[in-house]
Design a protein around this motif. Structure first.
Motif, PDB file in Angstrom:
ATOM      1  N   GLU A   5       1.528  29.710  -8.222  1.00 16.17           N
ATOM      2  CA  GLU A   5       0.318  30.629  -8.137  1.00 16.17           C
ATOM      3  C   GLU A   5       0.473  31.869  -8.951  1.00 16.17           C
ATOM      4  O   GLU A   5      -0.716  32.073  -9.301  1.00 16.17           O
ATOM      5  N   GLN A  60       0.220  31.213 -12.539  1.00 15.12           N
ATOM      6  CA  GLN A  60      -1.133  30.980 -13.221  1.00 15.12           C
ATOM      7  C   GLN A  60      -2.023  32.012 -12.908  1.00 15.12           C
ATOM      8  O   GLN A  60      -2.840  32.612 -13.934  1.00 15.12           O
ATOM      9  N   GLY A  69      -3.417  33.488 -16.617  1.00 17.58           N
ATOM     10  CA  GLY A  69      -5.050  33.403 -16.616  1.00 17.58           C
ATOM     11  C   GLY A  69      -5.503  34.804 -17.237  1.00 17.58           C
ATOM     12  O   GLY A  69      -6.370  34.841 -17.966  1.00 17.58           O
ATOM     13  N   ALA A 127       2.430  27.440 -18.951  1.00 17.55           N
ATOM     14  CA  ALA A 127       1.145  27.597 -18.771  1.00 17.55           C
ATOM     15  C   ALA A 127       0.132  27.969 -19.665  1.00 17.55           C
ATOM     16  O   ALA A 127      -1.006  27.297 -19.816  1.00 17.55           O
ATOM     17  N   ARG A 167      -3.216  25.806 -21.292  1.00 16.08           N
ATOM     18  CA  ARG A 167      -4.420  26.409 -21.534  1.00 16.08           C
ATOM     19  C   ARG A 167      -4.955  26.207 -22.849  1.00 16.08           C
ATOM     20  O   ARG A 167      -6.123  25.965 -23.092  1.00 16.08           O
TER      21      ARG A 167
END
Length: 532
Positions: free
Chosen positions: A188, A191, A195, A328, A332
Motif C-alpha cells: 500500500e 502504491q 500514485g 507500479a 500505471r
C-alpha cells in the motif's frame, strides 16, 4: 582447553573477518598473539588513519571490518575518524584493549573507565563484557549490531587478561548463528508513492549516498528515466548515487534551507531516497519547500526517519522500494521503450598558468587519463564543486568523501578502498590542508605496496575556511594559511615515490605512470584558490 583468544580467532575466520586494521598498545598484544596466518593485519601509525583505512575498505567491500585500537587514548585518537564512519553507516567492529579486569576499579594507567560510554554517540552500540566468558558472544553481538538495520560502527572493550581464560562450551552455538532481516516495502505504501509520482506535474528525485552503498544505483536510474524526473544528489554526498553527466542530473543540492528550497521550488512531488531530510551545513534560513510541494522519504534508517522535520518517511529497503516503484509505474503507464541517453559534455577547463592549475584543469586531466571505472577518494573541500562540474562519473563506487566532514579521511580511505579493490584503479584527490591530518597513511601504502595514486592539490591555504570567512564576514582571521609544506619530501620519507606536475601533459604522464605502478605514487599540483 580452548581459550577466549582461540575461540575469537575461529569466530573471525568463520565470519569472514580476514583483515584487521590496527595500531596496538600493550593492552592489545594478548589478542594479537597467535593471530591465524590467513588473517591480514594492516598497521597504521595513527589511530585516525587506522579507522580511515578501515572505513574505506568496509565501504568498498560492503562487508564489516574488524578494527583493533588501544584503550582510552588510542580510541580517543580515532574519534575524529569515527565521526565519518558513523555518518556513512560504515559497519566497523572496533575493539580496544582494557586493563586487567581486577584492577580497573582503581583506575591504573591505561584503564578505560566507563569504556562503553567513550565512543558515544558515534557508535551504534558499545559494550564491555562483565565476565571473560562473555567476550565471544559480545563480539558476535557487536558484529550483528553493526550490520543489522541501519549499519554503523560498534565498540567492544576487552580486559587483556580475558584472552587466556577458558571459553564457554556454549560458544559452539555462535558460529552457525544467523540474523535475517527483511526491509520489503508495504504494497500500500508503494502504491501511495507511485500514485503521487505518476500524478506529479514535475517530479524530482533526491538521491542519497546510501543508494550507492547498498548497490541500488541501476534501479534508481531506471526509476528516474521512467519518470523523466529531475535528479538531484542530496547535500554533502559521500558516495555517487547517480551519474553526474546524465541529462537528468541537476547537481548536488546546496546544504542550506535556502539552497534546497530554491533548487526544488518548481517541483510538486519530491522523493528522497537514501538520505536525511535534509543535512544542512551553512545557515541560510528559508521555508523548507515551496507551498504545495509534497515530500516523500524512503530510508533504511529508523532514526533518520524519526528526526526528519517534514514530509512523509517510509522505513524500507532502498533497492526493493525503487524496484517496486518501477513495476507500479509501468503498470500505471504501460511499458515504454527506454529513450537513448544523451550524456552531457563536461565544460572545458583553463590551462595552467606558470605551473599553477585551476582545479578544473586537474580534474579534466584525470577525466581524460584515468580509466572510466576509477574510484576517486576526494578530500579537498574548496575544489569539490569543480570536481563535480568537470568529472565524468558513471560507475557505482566511483566517489568517496568524508561523510561528516572530519578531515584525515582522504589518504587512508584511498588505501583502504584499493586494498578492497585490487583490480580497480583508485585515485586519492586530497587538499594540502586535509592531507596533513592523515599523512602517515603514506607509510602504510608504502609498506603494503598499495598501488594507489595520491594527487595533492596544494594552494597553501585552508580554501574552504577562506570561503566561510567571506560568507560570515569575519575578515582575514589567523590560522588560515599553511605555506611551506614539502609534500614531495614527506612522501619520499615515508617510502612513496613523489613528483610535481606543472603542465597538463606532465600531469597526464604522471597519472598514467602511477596507475601502472606496483606501489603508491604521490603527485603534487599547485592550484589556484577556489571556492566550494
Amino acid at each position: 582447553m580452548t581459550t577466549i583468544r582461540a575461540r575469537t580467532h575461529r569466530w573471525m575466520q568463520a565470519r569472514g573477518l580476514d583483515t584487521v586494521f590496527g595500531n596496538p598498545g600493550s593492552n592489545e598484544l594478548p589478542f594479537l598473539r597467535d593471530l591465524p596466518p590467513d588473517v591480514r593485519y594492516v598497521l597504521g601509525l595513527h589511530e585516525g588513519v587506522v579507522v580511515g583505512m578501515a572505513d574505506g575498505y568496509a565501504q568498498a567491500t560492503g562487508r564489516p571490518v574488524l578494527v583493533n585500537l588501544h584503550s582510552a587514548s588510542g580510541t580517543g585518537n580515532a574519534m575524529g575518524a569515527l565521526t565519518n564512519a558513523a555518518s556513512s553507516h560504515t559497519p566497523l567492529v572496533v575493539t580496544a584493549g582494557q586493563q586487567v579486569r581486577a584492577t580497573i576499579g582503581a583506575e591504573p594507567m591505561l584503564a578505560n573507565v566507563a569504556a562503553p560510554d567513550l565512543t558515544s554517540p558515534l557508535t551504534k552500540w558499545a559494550g564491555e563484557p562483565l565476565s571473560a566468558q562473555d567476550v565471544p558472544r559480545m563480539l558476535d553481538q557487536a558484529l550483528w549490531e553493526a550490520t543489522t538495520g541501519s549499519r554503523g560502527p560498534t565498540y567492544v572493550s576487552v580486559p587483556y587478561d580475558d584472552w587466556d581464560r577458558e571459553s564457554a562450551g556454549n560458544d559452539d552455538y555462535l558460529l552457525p548463528r544467523r540474523v535475517v532481516q527483511g526491509l520489503c516495502p508495504a504494497p500500500e505504501h508503494v502504491q501511495e508513492i507511485a500514485g503521487l509520482l505518476a500524478g506529479a506535474h514535475r517530479p524530482a528525485l533526491v538521491l542519497g549516498s546510501e543508494v550507492d552503498a547498498v548497490a541500488a544505483n541501476a534501479v534508481t536510474r531506471e526509476l528516474a528515466e521512467l519518470l523523466g524526473a529531475d535528479v538531484w544528489v542530496a547535500p554533502s554526498p559521500y558516495r555517487l548515487p547517480f551519474p553526474n553527466r546524465h541529462p537528468q542530473f541537476r547537481g548536488v543540492l546546496t546544504p542550506s534551507e535556502r539552497g534546497v528550497h530554491t533548487a526544488l521550488e518548481d517541483n510538486d512531488v519530491v522523493l528522497v531516497l537514501g538520505a536525511p531530510v535534509f543535512r544542512y551545513h551553512q545557515y541560510e534560513p528559508a521555508r523548507y519547500l515551496a507551498e504545495g510541494t509534497q515530500l516523500l522519504h524512503v530510508t533504511e534508517d529508523p532514526e533518520e526517519a524519526a528526526r526528519a522535520p517534514f514530509g512523509t518517511s517510509f522505513v524500507a529497503g532502498l533497492a526493493l522500494t525503487a524496484a517496486a516503484l518501477v513495476v507500479a509505474l509501468q503498470e500505471r503507464r504501460g511499458v515504454r521503450p527506454a529513450a537513448p541517453v544523451d550524456w552531457t559534455v563536461p565544460p572545458p577547463a583553463r590551462e595552467p598558468v606558470d605551473g599553477v592549475f585551476h582545479p578544473g584543469a586537474v580534474f579534466e586531466v584525470l577525466r581524460e587519463t584515468a580509466p572510466a571505472d576509477t574510484a576517486y577518494v576526494v578530500e579537498s573541500t574548496s575544489t569539490n564543486g569543480d570536481f563535480w562540474r568537470h568529472m565524468d562519473l558513471r560507475e557505482p563506487g566511483s566517489y568517496f568523501w568524508p561523510a561528516s566532514g572530519g578531515l584525515g579521511f582522504g589518504l587512508p580511505a584511498a588505501v583502504g578502498v584499493k586494498l578492497a579493490w585490487p583490480d580497480r584503479p583508485v585515485v586519492g584527490v586530497v587538499g594540502d590542508g586535509s592531507a596533513n591530518y592523515g599523512i602517515t597513511a603514506l607509510w602504510s601504502a608504502a609498506q603494503y605496496r598499495v598501488p594507489v595514486v595520491f594527487v595533492i592539490l596544494n594552494n597553501g591555504t585552508y580554501g574552504a575556511l577562506r570561503w566561510f570567512a567571506g560568507m560570515l564576514g569575519t575578515g582575514d582571521v589567523p590560522g588560515l594559511d599553511v605555506p611551506g609544506i614539502d609534500f614531495l619530501s614527506l612522501a619520499r620519507g615515508y617510502g612513496v615515490p613523489a613528483h610535481a606536475a606543472s603542465t597538463a601533459g606532465e600531469l597526464a604522464d604522471l597519472v598514467r605512470q602511477g596507475l601502472a605502478a606496483e606501489g603508491p605514487t604521490l603527485i603534487e599540483v599547485r592550484t589556484e584558490l577556489t571556492t566550494p
